[in-house]
Design a protein around this motif. Sequence first.
Motif, short mmCIF file in Angstrom:
data_model
loop_
_atom_site.label_atom_id
_atom_site.label_comp_id
_atom_site.label_asym_id
_atom_site.label_seq_id
_atom_site.Cartn_x
_atom_site.Cartn_y
_atom_site.Cartn_z
N ARG A 270 0.81 -1.21 0.00
CA ARG A 270 0.00 0.00 0.00
C ARG A 270 0.84 1.26 0.00
O ARG A 270 0.31 2.37 -0.12
CB ARG A 270 -0.96 0.01 1.19
N PHE A 271 2.16 1.13 0.11
CA PHE A 271 3.07 2.26 -0.09
C PHE A 271 3.70 2.19 -1.48
O PHE A 271 3.70 3.17 -2.24
CB PHE A 271 4.16 2.26 0.98
N ALA A 272 4.25 1.04 -1.85
CA ALA A 272 4.98 0.91 -3.10
C ALA A 272 4.07 0.99 -4.33
O ALA A 272 4.43 1.60 -5.34
CB ALA A 272 5.76 -0.41 -3.12
N ALA A 273 2.89 0.36 -4.24
CA ALA A 273 2.00 0.32 -5.41
C ALA A 273 1.53 1.71 -5.84
O ALA A 273 1.61 2.04 -7.02
CB ALA A 273 0.81 -0.59 -5.13
N PRO A 381 -6.78 8.78 -4.29
CA PRO A 381 -6.66 7.47 -3.62
C PRO A 381 -5.22 6.97 -3.56
O PRO A 381 -4.83 6.34 -2.57
CB PRO A 381 -7.54 6.54 -4.46
N ALA A 382 -4.42 7.27 -4.59
CA ALA A 382 -3.02 6.84 -4.56
C ALA A 382 -2.26 7.58 -3.48
O ALA A 382 -1.50 6.99 -2.70
CB ALA A 382 -2.37 7.07 -5.92
N THR A 383 -2.45 8.91 -3.40
CA THR A 383 -1.75 9.70 -2.39
C THR A 383 -2.21 9.33 -0.99
O THR A 383 -1.40 9.24 -0.06
CB THR A 383 -1.98 11.20 -2.65
N GLU A 384 -3.50 9.10 -0.81
CA GLU A 384 -4.02 8.70 0.49
C GLU A 384 -3.42 7.37 0.93
O GLU A 384 -3.07 7.17 2.10
CB GLU A 384 -5.55 8.60 0.43
N ALA A 389 0.10 4.86 4.89
CA ALA A 389 1.06 3.80 5.20
C ALA A 389 2.10 4.24 6.21
O ALA A 389 2.86 3.41 6.72
CB ALA A 389 1.76 3.34 3.91
N LEU A 390 2.15 5.54 6.51
CA LEU A 390 3.16 6.08 7.41
C LEU A 390 2.51 6.76 8.60
O LEU A 390 1.42 7.31 8.48
CB LEU A 390 4.03 7.11 6.67
N PRO A 391 3.19 6.77 9.75
CA PRO A 391 2.71 7.58 10.87
C PRO A 391 2.75 9.06 10.51
O PRO A 391 3.49 9.48 9.61
CB PRO A 391 3.71 7.26 11.99
N ALA A 495 -2.81 -1.32 -10.04
CA ALA A 495 -3.91 -0.99 -9.12
C ALA A 495 -4.74 -2.23 -8.78
O ALA A 495 -5.10 -2.45 -7.62
CB ALA A 495 -4.80 0.09 -9.73
N LEU A 496 -5.04 -3.04 -9.78
CA LEU A 496 -5.84 -4.24 -9.53
C LEU A 496 -5.13 -5.23 -8.62
O LEU A 496 -5.76 -5.91 -7.80
CB LEU A 496 -6.19 -4.93 -10.86
N ARG A 497 -3.82 -5.29 -8.75
CA ARG A 497 -3.07 -6.28 -7.97
C ARG A 497 -2.76 -5.82 -6.56
O ARG A 497 -2.83 -6.61 -5.61
CB ARG A 497 -1.76 -6.61 -8.72
N TRP A 498 -2.44 -4.52 -6.36
CA TRP A 498 -1.87 -4.14 -5.08
C TRP A 498 -2.60 -3.03 -4.31
O TRP A 498 -2.37 -2.88 -3.11
CB TRP A 498 -0.41 -3.71 -5.26
N LEU A 499 -3.45 -2.23 -4.95
CA LEU A 499 -4.13 -1.19 -4.18
C LEU A 499 -5.18 -1.81 -3.26
O LEU A 499 -5.80 -2.82 -3.60
CB LEU A 499 -4.80 -0.18 -5.12
N PRO A 500 -5.42 -1.18 -2.09
CA PRO A 500 -6.41 -1.73 -1.16
C PRO A 500 -7.82 -1.65 -1.71
O PRO A 500 -8.17 -0.70 -2.42
CB PRO A 500 -6.25 -0.86 0.10
N GLY A 501 -8.63 -2.63 -1.39
CA GLY A 501 -10.02 -2.66 -1.82
C GLY A 501 -10.94 -1.96 -0.85
O GLY A 501 -10.50 -1.22 0.04
N PRO A 502 -12.25 -2.17 -0.94
CA PRO A 502 -13.22 -1.44 -0.11
C PRO A 502 -13.01 -1.63 1.38
O PRO A 502 -13.19 -0.69 2.14
CB PRO A 502 -14.57 -2.04 -0.55
N THR A 503 -12.57 -2.80 1.82
CA THR A 503 -12.43 -3.02 3.26
C THR A 503 -11.30 -2.21 3.87
O THR A 503 -11.29 -1.96 5.06
CB THR A 503 -12.16 -4.50 3.55
N ALA A 504 -10.35 -1.76 3.02
CA ALA A 504 -9.21 -0.99 3.53
C ALA A 504 -9.22 0.43 3.01
O ALA A 504 -8.25 1.13 3.06
CB ALA A 504 -7.90 -1.66 3.14
#
Length: 523
Positions: A270-273, A381-384, A389-391, A495-504
């Motif tokens: 969720r950081f690298a993707a 969504p990418a920036t969020e 992913a970081l404190p 995005a399909l492989r690594w971005l978080p889905g609705p639950t995250a």
Amino acid sequence: MEPHENTGHPRRWAILGVLVISLLVVVLDNTILNVALRTLADPVHGLGASQGELEWSINSYTLVFAGLLFTFGVLGDRSGRKRFLVIGLVLFGLASLLSAYAQNPGQLIAARALMGVGGAAIMPVTLSIISNVFDPRERGRAIGVWAGAVGLGVAIGPVLGGALLEHYWWGSVFLINVPVVALGVVLVATLVPESRDPNPGRVDLLGVVLSVVGLVALTYGIIDGGEHGFDRPLVWASIVGGLAVLAFFVTHELRSDHPSLDVRLFRVPRFAAPVTLIGLVFFAAMGVMFFNAFYLQLVRGYSPLETGLLFLPFAGAQLIFAPRSAAMVRRFGGRAVAVTGLLLTTVALGAFVLVQADTPIWMVTVLTFIQGAGMANIMPPATESIMSALPREKAGVGSAVSNTVRQVAGALGVAILGSVLSAVYRDDIAPAVAALPAAARDAASESISGAYAAAGRLGPAGPALIGSANDAFVTAMHWAAGISAVVAALGILVALRWLPGPTAATPTTPAPAAAEPELAGTA
């Protein structure tokens, strides 16, 4: 603390407005210079700058800006984000004043480099401050406004530049920054709270130096190769040397007990993707914007101001969709929103393959609107995902990495797609210029701008050369657009492989270090 309690700053929305003003002045200057290049080349009304000097007036800013983004994001976290924002604004305003009153191209190039230092201090800390003053539940919406400001600045820069050049001297495109910067400094001093990493540790001086040297060398090689060709040893020495330095930087960071960036973060999807996603999108988009400006001004014959106005649909789409993307993410998840945005962007970029010299201009503006709508739903969504992913106290790291990747990827897109554009154009126009005098043949073969200049000296043969140049450029544009669309389509797979889905999609707090082993060193 109760879950419903908002942990954001009481004046967070006013602070966001101040940050948008600070950001706009940087983004505007990235695009406003393009419409002034012809005037700067005029020895009577400008500085009489050569083509190479004009290129460096742009690249001196880009090299310094990209090279220092990461460093200033990290130093802002350690030394104080408000402090860095004020310093950056003051430097940017001073450099704008020096640029406006430059007496020769060399002075302008130096002033633009100083402007890059100021811009690099401003941009990463704006996003860091957003993460610090907003509750995580509101952060996505705030980032949507921030992303909309970026898109707006990119689009209205050419419009503002064209309007200024129609009524004032060339220096006005830089002088306009000064009052905006002065207002920004007052508002930042009044409203923005100071924030920093509460446990900064030691500064990783070697890591800072390695990151700057590696990024500057890599960026220089990319830009210089795009301008003058990748067949020279200096270009590859710069690119390979930059990559080698960055590889040493990664090795050093892995071994350091006080790294400026814990590179283990890139093991967290969720950081690298999303960082990869941003790079792919800006590679594709900046390359298309590059050739679209030439298409509108030369092939279609629009003035700089008219060309800027034709980019307004892109800005309109950003204003409409970027602020709403956070709500879309909450409802459908970051992955679905980003994939939809990527599909729209891919369709818009790919459709340029069908654009001809006589395509109705309304169709071109529709494509820019679709592209703007797509990108408005990619960046938030990418920036969020990057920032969540970081404190909070490490927000500058995420901001600096994402902005550096965006700048370097954009430069790479212009360089590589520009090289494709030039190569296809030269091959396609070769038969039409074979019988021309040597000077006219060389000028027409170099670029479409050279062909137009040569046509003006050929008399009755000029219109035929212009027609051939337009056809060759459109063919080259189709190749560049096709490659851009393929690159954007790769982003869909990421995005399909690594971005978080609705639950995250809607994190209420940053992930604790224990939940992600790779985050243990950053918490």
